[in-house]
Design a protein around this motif. Sequence first.
Motif, PDB file in Angstrom:
ATOM      1  N   GLU A  77      44.432  42.480  30.870  1.00 28.78           N
ATOM      2  CA  GLU A  77      45.963  41.356  29.601  1.00 28.78           C
ATOM      3  C   GLU A  77      45.698  40.191  29.264  1.00 28.78           C
ATOM      4  O   GLU A  77      45.819  39.560  28.756  1.00 28.78           O
ATOM      5  CB  GLU A  77      47.119  41.552  30.599  1.00 28.78           C
ATOM      6  CG  GLU A  77      47.593  42.931  30.985  1.00 28.78           C
ATOM      7  CD  GLU A  77      48.559  43.279  31.818  1.00 28.78           C
ATOM      8  OE1 GLU A  77      50.108  43.738  31.800  1.00 28.78           O
ATOM      9  OE2 GLU A  77      48.652  42.953  33.092  1.00 28.78           O
ATOM     10  N   LEU A  78      44.617  39.637  30.255  1.00 27.04           N
ATOM     11  CA  LEU A  78      43.702  38.141  30.252  1.00 27.04           C
ATOM     12  C   LEU A  78      42.818  38.110  28.573  1.00 27.04           C
ATOM     13  O   LEU A  78      42.310  39.113  28.224  1.00 27.04           O
ATOM     14  CB  LEU A  78      42.647  38.526  31.129  1.00 27.04           C
ATOM     15  CG  LEU A  78      42.594  38.097  31.915  1.00 27.04           C
ATOM     16  CD1 LEU A  78      41.305  37.939  33.079  1.00 27.04           C
ATOM     17  CD2 LEU A  78      43.841  37.152  32.917  1.00 27.04           C
ATOM     18  N   TYR A 113      44.546  32.920  35.566  1.00 32.31           N
ATOM     19  CA  TYR A 113      45.269  32.633  34.619  1.00 32.31           C
ATOM     20  C   TYR A 113      47.145  33.149  34.980  1.00 32.31           C
ATOM     21  O   TYR A 113      47.765  31.909  34.917  1.00 32.31           O
ATOM     22  CB  TYR A 113      45.101  33.665  33.866  1.00 32.31           C
ATOM     23  CG  TYR A 113      45.728  34.046  32.786  1.00 32.31           C
ATOM     24  CD1 TYR A 113      45.786  33.428  31.325  1.00 32.31           C
ATOM     25  CD2 TYR A 113      46.763  35.103  32.389  1.00 32.31           C
ATOM     26  CE1 TYR A 113      46.396  33.154  30.854  1.00 32.31           C
ATOM     27  CE2 TYR A 113      47.975  35.137  31.311  1.00 32.31           C
ATOM     28  CZ  TYR A 113      46.938  34.354  30.211  1.00 32.31           C
ATOM     29  OH  TYR A 113      47.838  34.104  28.928  1.00 32.31           O
ATOM     30  N   GLU A 114      46.852  33.549  36.113  1.00 28.82           N
ATOM     31  CA  GLU A 114      48.560  33.535  36.688  1.00 28.82           C
ATOM     32  C   GLU A 114      48.664  32.418  36.979  1.00 28.82           C
ATOM     33  O   GLU A 114      50.088  32.307  36.880  1.00 28.82           O
ATOM     34  CB  GLU A 114      48.844  34.748  37.501  1.00 28.82           C
ATOM     35  CG  GLU A 114      48.282  36.177  36.956  1.00 28.82           C
ATOM     36  CD  GLU A 114      48.778  37.106  38.427  1.00 28.82           C
ATOM     37  OE1 GLU A 114      49.308  38.294  37.741  1.00 28.82           O
ATOM     38  OE2 GLU A 114      48.201  36.818  39.393  1.00 28.82           O
ATOM     39  N   THR A 115      47.984  31.638  37.908  1.00 28.91           N
ATOM     40  CA  THR A 115      48.866  30.347  38.167  1.00 28.91           C
ATOM     41  C   THR A 115      48.836  29.450  36.799  1.00 28.91           C
ATOM     42  O   THR A 115      49.794  28.662  37.434  1.00 28.91           O
ATOM     43  CB  THR A 115      47.543  30.091  39.235  1.00 28.91           C
ATOM     44  OG1 THR A 115      47.181  30.351  40.281  1.00 28.91           O
ATOM     45  CG2 THR A 115      47.729  27.923  39.481  1.00 28.91           C
ATOM     46  N   ASP A 168      39.900  39.909  40.541  1.00 32.33           N
ATOM     47  CA  ASP A 168      40.429  39.240  40.905  1.00 32.33           C
ATOM     48  C   ASP A 168      40.715  37.465  40.805  1.00 32.33           C
ATOM     49  O   ASP A 168      41.764  36.821  40.800  1.00 32.33           O
ATOM     50  CB  ASP A 168      40.013  39.223  41.846  1.00 32.33           C
ATOM     51  CG  ASP A 168      40.420  40.282  42.634  1.00 32.33           C
ATOM     52  OD1 ASP A 168      40.470  41.512  41.664  1.00 32.33           O
ATOM     53  OD2 ASP A 168      40.082  41.724  43.306  1.00 32.33           O
ATOM     54  N   MET A 179      48.810  41.989  37.248  1.00 36.63           N
ATOM     55  CA  MET A 179      48.621  41.725  35.763  1.00 36.63           C
ATOM     56  C   MET A 179      47.099  42.765  36.124  1.00 36.63           C
ATOM     57  O   MET A 179      46.137  42.541  37.393  1.00 36.63           O
ATOM     58  CB  MET A 179      47.852  40.311  35.819  1.00 36.63           C
ATOM     59  CG  MET A 179      47.617  40.061  34.708  1.00 36.63           C
ATOM     60  SD  MET A 179      47.245  38.169  33.834  1.00 36.63           S
ATOM     61  CE  MET A 179      48.295  37.994  33.261  1.00 36.63           C
ATOM     62  N   VAL A 202      49.746  30.098  33.933  1.00 37.43           N
ATOM     63  CA  VAL A 202      50.760  30.485  33.537  1.00 37.43           C
ATOM     64  C   VAL A 202      52.021  30.187  34.045  1.00 37.43           C
ATOM     65  O   VAL A 202      53.267  30.072  33.748  1.00 37.43           O
ATOM     66  CB  VAL A 202      50.864  32.512  32.965  1.00 37.43           C
ATOM     67  CG1 VAL A 202      52.342  32.520  32.751  1.00 37.43           C
ATOM     68  CG2 VAL A 202      49.565  32.186  32.112  1.00 37.43           C
ATOM     69  N   ILE A 203      52.290  29.726  35.526  1.00 35.35           N
ATOM     70  CA  ILE A 203      53.331  29.899  36.345  1.00 35.35           C
ATOM     71  C   ILE A 203      53.592  28.457  36.368  1.00 35.35           C
ATOM     72  O   ILE A 203      54.894  28.420  36.074  1.00 35.35           O
ATOM     73  CB  ILE A 203      52.846  30.289  37.760  1.00 35.35           C
ATOM     74  CG1 ILE A 203      53.339  31.594  37.546  1.00 35.35           C
ATOM     75  CG2 ILE A 203      53.855  30.078  38.586  1.00 35.35           C
ATOM     76  CD1 ILE A 203      52.855  32.523  39.199  1.00 35.35           C
ATOM     77  N   ILE A 244      42.146  36.688  37.426  1.00 40.73           N
ATOM     78  CA  ILE A 244      43.934  36.289  37.345  1.00 40.73           C
ATOM     79  C   ILE A 244      44.612  35.994  37.963  1.00 40.73           C
ATOM     80  O   ILE A 244      45.226  35.458  37.154  1.00 40.73           O
ATOM     81  CB  ILE A 244      44.008  38.442  37.333  1.00 40.73           C
ATOM     82  CG1 ILE A 244      43.237  39.307  37.062  1.00 40.73           C
ATOM     83  CG2 ILE A 244      44.717  38.799  37.995  1.00 40.73           C
ATOM     84  CD1 ILE A 244      43.274  40.861  36.967  1.00 40.73           C
ATOM     85  N   ALA A 245      44.120  35.628  39.280  1.00 40.74           N
ATOM     86  CA  ALA A 245      44.801  34.593  39.864  1.00 40.74           C
ATOM     87  C   ALA A 245      44.739  33.574  39.256  1.00 40.74           C
ATOM     88  O   ALA A 245      45.748  32.230  38.765  1.00 40.74           O
ATOM     89  CB  ALA A 245      44.048  34.761  41.319  1.00 40.74           C
TER      90      ALA A 245
END
Length: 64
Positions: A5-6, A44-46, A38, A1, A48-49, A41-42
Motif C-alpha cells: 500500500e506504500l 509513511y504512517e507518521t 516495518d 498498513m 500521513v498522520i 511503513i512506520a
Amino acid sequence: MKFAELPSEMQRIAADCVSQLVVNGAEPTKELALSVRDVFIAMYETVVIEDAGITQAYLARSEP
C-alpha cells in the motif's frame, strides 16, 4: 498498513536499502528485509498522520 500500500517510490527506496545492506554483507536477509519494511511503513504512517494533523490544525485556524 501493508508494504504493497506504500507509494511505489517508497517501495523502490526500501528495496534499494535492503539491496545495499545485503551487498555489504548484512545477515540474515529475511529479518533485515522485514525490519526495513516495518520502518518504511512506520515512517509513511507518521508522515500521513502528521500531515493530516497539520491540515486539520490549519483548517480549524482558518475557519471564521
